[in-house]
Write an enzyme that holds these catalytic residues in place. Structure first.
Site, short mmCIF file in Angstrom:
data_model
loop_
_atom_site.label_atom_id
_atom_site.label_comp_id
_atom_site.label_asym_id
_atom_site.label_seq_id
_atom_site.Cartn_x
_atom_site.Cartn_y
_atom_site.Cartn_z
N CYS A 74 0.27 3.73 2.82
CA CYS A 74 0.70 3.19 4.01
C CYS A 74 2.20 3.34 4.39
O CYS A 74 2.78 3.62 5.38
CB CYS A 74 0.38 1.48 4.21
SG CYS A 74 -1.48 1.34 4.32
N CYS A 92 0.91 -1.31 0.01
CA CYS A 92 -0.12 -0.10 -0.16
C CYS A 92 0.92 1.44 -0.06
O CYS A 92 1.57 1.58 0.92
CB CYS A 92 -0.99 0.02 1.29
SG CYS A 92 -1.87 1.68 1.66
#
Length: 131
Positions: A44, A41
């Site tokens: 993230c 991600c």
């Protein structure tokens, strides 16, 4: 001192919450690491270090759980456990939430030191209960 715990997947999170169910509990949901040790991600990758450097702003007796939500294919399934569980109502990662409270930061909000600090420092007296 804030108790920091890292778990992988939904079942591990549920077990961790059963064992750590007193006081203030924060959960940081993030993508899992791939075979190269890289988070799938990209949001993230940006947010994880911001949250990590601010964890110690949480109340001294709180619990902070960093939960990896699994591989990208699992996360993208709209019927995965994280998305279906009414305790979390996750729609995106990264997400930082306080268990038992409507307080949450999502996506770009998790990249702001100021927002993360404000959420972690918020006292229980000022938290609006979830109805």
């Amino acid at each position: 001192m804030v108790k920091k715990i890292e778990v992988e997947g939904y079942n591990a999170l549920i077990e961790c919450l059963k064992e750590n169910n007193t006081g203030t509990v924060f959960v940081h949901f993030s993508g899992s690491l791939d075979e190269n040790g890289v988070n799938w991600c990209p949001d993230c990758v940006k947010a994880d270090p911001v949250i990590a450097r601010n964890v110690d702003k949480a109340p001294e007796d709180s619990i902070f759980i960093h939960c990896h939500v699994g591989p990208k294919a699992y996360w993208k399934d709209q019927n995965n456990d994280f998305r279906q569980d009414p305790k979390f109502y996750l729609r995106c990662v990264p997400t930082l939430l306080r268990i038992g409270s409507p307080q949450r930061l999502q996506e770009d909000q998790c990249c702001s030191d100021d927002l993360v600090q404000m959420m972690l420092e918020e006292t229980e007296e000022n938290v609006t209960p979830r109805y």
